[in-house]
Design an enzyme around this catalytic site. Structure first.
Site, PDB file in Angstrom:
ATOM      1  N   ASN A 183      33.183 -18.647  48.276  1.00 34.14           N
ATOM      2  CA  ASN A 183      33.663 -17.654  46.264  1.00 34.14           C
ATOM      3  C   ASN A 183      34.927 -18.655  45.777  1.00 34.14           C
ATOM      4  OD1 ASN A 183      34.856 -16.000  44.588  1.00 34.14           O
ATOM      5  ND2 ASN A 183      35.919 -14.301  46.130  1.00 34.14           N
ATOM      6  N   TRP A 184      34.335 -19.168  45.010  1.00 33.44           N
ATOM      7  CA  TRP A 184      35.699 -19.898  44.446  1.00 33.44           C
ATOM      8  C   TRP A 184      36.448 -19.188  43.994  1.00 33.44           C
ATOM      9  CZ3 TRP A 184      31.442 -24.241  41.736  1.00 33.44           C
ATOM     10  CH2 TRP A 184      30.666 -24.858  42.310  1.00 33.44           C
ATOM     11  N   LYS A 185      36.109 -18.142  43.578  1.00 33.33           N
ATOM     12  CA  LYS A 185      37.380 -17.156  42.751  1.00 33.33           C
ATOM     13  C   LYS A 185      37.431 -18.319  41.336  1.00 33.33           C
ATOM     14  CE  LYS A 185      39.138 -15.463  47.454  1.00 33.33           C
ATOM     15  NZ  LYS A 185      40.384 -14.747  47.888  1.00 33.33           N
ATOM     16  N   HIS A 204      35.004  -7.042  45.401  1.00 34.64           N
ATOM     17  CA  HIS A 204      36.919  -7.696  45.873  1.00 34.64           C
ATOM     18  C   HIS A 204      37.014  -7.189  45.477  1.00 34.64           C
ATOM     19  CE1 HIS A 204      38.776 -11.262  47.042  1.00 34.64           C
ATOM     20  NE2 HIS A 204      38.201 -11.874  47.660  1.00 34.64           N
ATOM     21  N   GLU A 211      40.056  -8.246  44.990  1.00 33.58           N
ATOM     22  CA  GLU A 211      41.188  -8.852  43.694  1.00 33.58           C
ATOM     23  C   GLU A 211      40.424  -7.887  43.247  1.00 33.58           C
ATOM     24  OE1 GLU A 211      40.031 -12.740  45.083  1.00 33.58           O
ATOM     25  OE2 GLU A 211      41.289 -12.899  46.298  1.00 33.58           O
ATOM     26  N   GLU A 224      35.878  -8.182  54.140  1.00 33.57           N
ATOM     27  CA  GLU A 224      37.332  -9.163  53.701  1.00 33.57           C
ATOM     28  C   GLU A 224      38.851  -8.397  54.497  1.00 33.57           C
ATOM     29  OE1 GLU A 224      35.884 -12.248  51.597  1.00 33.57           O
ATOM     30  OE2 GLU A 224      36.924 -11.146  49.880  1.00 33.57           O
ATOM     31  N   GLY A 284      43.133 -15.563  51.694  1.00 30.72           N
ATOM     32  CA  GLY A 284      44.188 -16.525  51.527  1.00 30.72           C
ATOM     33  C   GLY A 284      45.477 -16.960  51.971  1.00 30.72           C
ATOM     34  N   SER A 319      40.204 -15.984  55.816  1.00 29.93           N
ATOM     35  CA  SER A 319      40.988 -17.357  56.025  1.00 29.93           C
ATOM     36  C   SER A 319      40.049 -17.950  57.215  1.00 29.93           C
ATOM     37  CB  SER A 319      42.529 -17.308  56.352  1.00 29.93           C
ATOM     38  OG  SER A 319      43.648 -16.245  55.450  1.00 29.93           O
ATOM     39  N   GLY A 371      36.658 -18.533  50.900  1.00 32.44           N
ATOM     40  CA  GLY A 371      37.336 -18.265  48.953  1.00 32.44           C
ATOM     41  C   GLY A 371      37.812 -20.165  49.729  1.00 32.44           C
ATOM     42  N   GLY A 372      39.282 -20.491  49.425  1.00 31.71           N
ATOM     43  CA  GLY A 372      39.651 -21.194  49.800  1.00 31.71           C
ATOM     44  C   GLY A 372      38.967 -23.372  50.530  1.00 31.71           C
TER      45      GLY A 372
HETATM   46  P1  13P Z   1      40.646 -17.198  51.809  1.00 27.64           P
HETATM   47  O1  13P Z   1      39.224 -17.755  52.633  1.00 27.64           O
HETATM   48  O2  13P Z   1      40.828 -17.756  50.952  1.00 27.64           O
HETATM   49  O3  13P Z   1      41.615 -17.190  52.447  1.00 27.64           O
HETATM   50  O4  13P Z   1      39.663 -16.166  51.041  1.00 27.64           O
HETATM   51  C1  13P Z   1      38.723 -14.894  51.288  1.00 27.64           C
HETATM   52  C2  13P Z   1      37.513 -14.245  50.790  1.00 27.64           C
HETATM   53  O5  13P Z   1      38.535 -13.885  49.541  1.00 27.64           O
HETATM   54  C3  13P Z   1      36.907 -14.932  49.695  1.00 27.64           C
HETATM   55  O6  13P Z   1      35.576 -13.429  49.129  1.00 27.64           O
END
Ligand code: 13P
Length: 249
Positions: free
Chosen positions: A9-11, A95, A97, A166, A172, A211, A232-233
């Site tokens: 997930n590149w956000k 998600h 967010e 999640e 994050g 994470s 994510g990251g």
């Molecule tokens: P991180 O891997 O950066 O914690 O993000 C997880 C995430 O929200 C994937 O959708």
């Protein structure tokens, strides 16, 4: 036996140049005999670029959201049919967010999943508790409520979804749920799917997100009900993402 799925997930990250470099590096580093599915969920403006870069490769394309509406006066939204035209195979829905910053309710998320399924796009349905909810022992109640709405709206189609657990406190933050903590919640979700449909319980991939990285992926992915990761990251760095893919094979 469920195959594993590793989805990035590149956000709200990327650029034309960075996306090209990242995809080329991932493709170059992927083992051709791998069994795990791989996907990247990119910002919508880059879907056309990524459709060109990824078509015919082992990386599937995903969006980060989808409208529950078919068409019409919904400024800023993207329909399932539109996403489908750009080769989208997965759509993240709900998600944390989007739940947090855009007020998406359980029902809104369930209707997005329904719109995706109707167009042949696999929704990656995100569920997860906040830190306060975990600390007040509400984890199970929260994730079951979130998944129940999706089951309610989607009936037997539920076997076609992907679920991502999640925990919000792990996103994050560098704090990961331990494999045992994650497995316990995944087992709850699996049992809930089973109560709805034994086919769904067998088929639905339940991903862990929060994470996940090159160092902890293997232990998380070794748990019975952890069928992959939503990353994510670490999905923005080819070497890290490749290590996670390798841990899933
Ligand atoms: P991180 O891997 O950066 O914690 O993000 C997880 C995430 O929200 C994937 O959708």
């Amino acid at each position: 036996m469920r195959t594993k799925l590793i989805a990035g997930n590149w956000k709200m990250n990327g650029s034309l140049a960075d996306n090209e470099q990242l995809c080329k590096a991932i493709l170059a580093g992927m083992n051709t005999s791998q069994t795990a599915g791989v996907a990247v969920c990119a910002p919508a403006v880059y879907l056309s670029q990524l459709q060109n870069l990824l078509s015919g490769t082992a990386i599937a394309l995903g969006s980060q959201d989808i409208s529950s509406h078919e068409k019409g006066a919904f400024t800023g939204e993207l329909s399932a049919a539109m996403l489908k035209e750009f080769g989208v195979r997965y759509a993240i829905v709900g998600h944390s967010e989007r739940r947090q910053y855009h007020g998406e309710t359980d029902t809104a998320v369930a209707l997005k999943a329904k719109a995706a399924l109707a167009a042949g796009i696999t929704p990656i349905v995100c569920v997860g508790e906040s830190l306060a909810e975990r600390e007040s022992d509400k984890t199970e109640e929260v994730v079951k409520r979130q998944l129940a709405a999706v089951i309610h709206e989607n009936g037997h189609c539920i076997s076609e979804i992907v679920v991502a657990y999640e925990p919000v406190w792990a996103i994050g933050t560098g704090k990961t749920a331990t494999p045992e903590m994650a497995q316990a919640v995944h087992a709850v979700l699996r049992a809930q799917l089973h109560a709805a449909s034994s086919v769904a319980a067998e088929r639905v991939q339940i991903l862990y997100g929060g994470s996940m990285n090159a160092a902890n992926a293997a232990s998380l992915l070794s748990m019975a009900d952890i069928d992959g990761g939503l990353i994510g990251g670490a999905a923005l760095k080819a070497a890290d993402f490749l290590s996670i893919i390798a841990a899933a094979n």
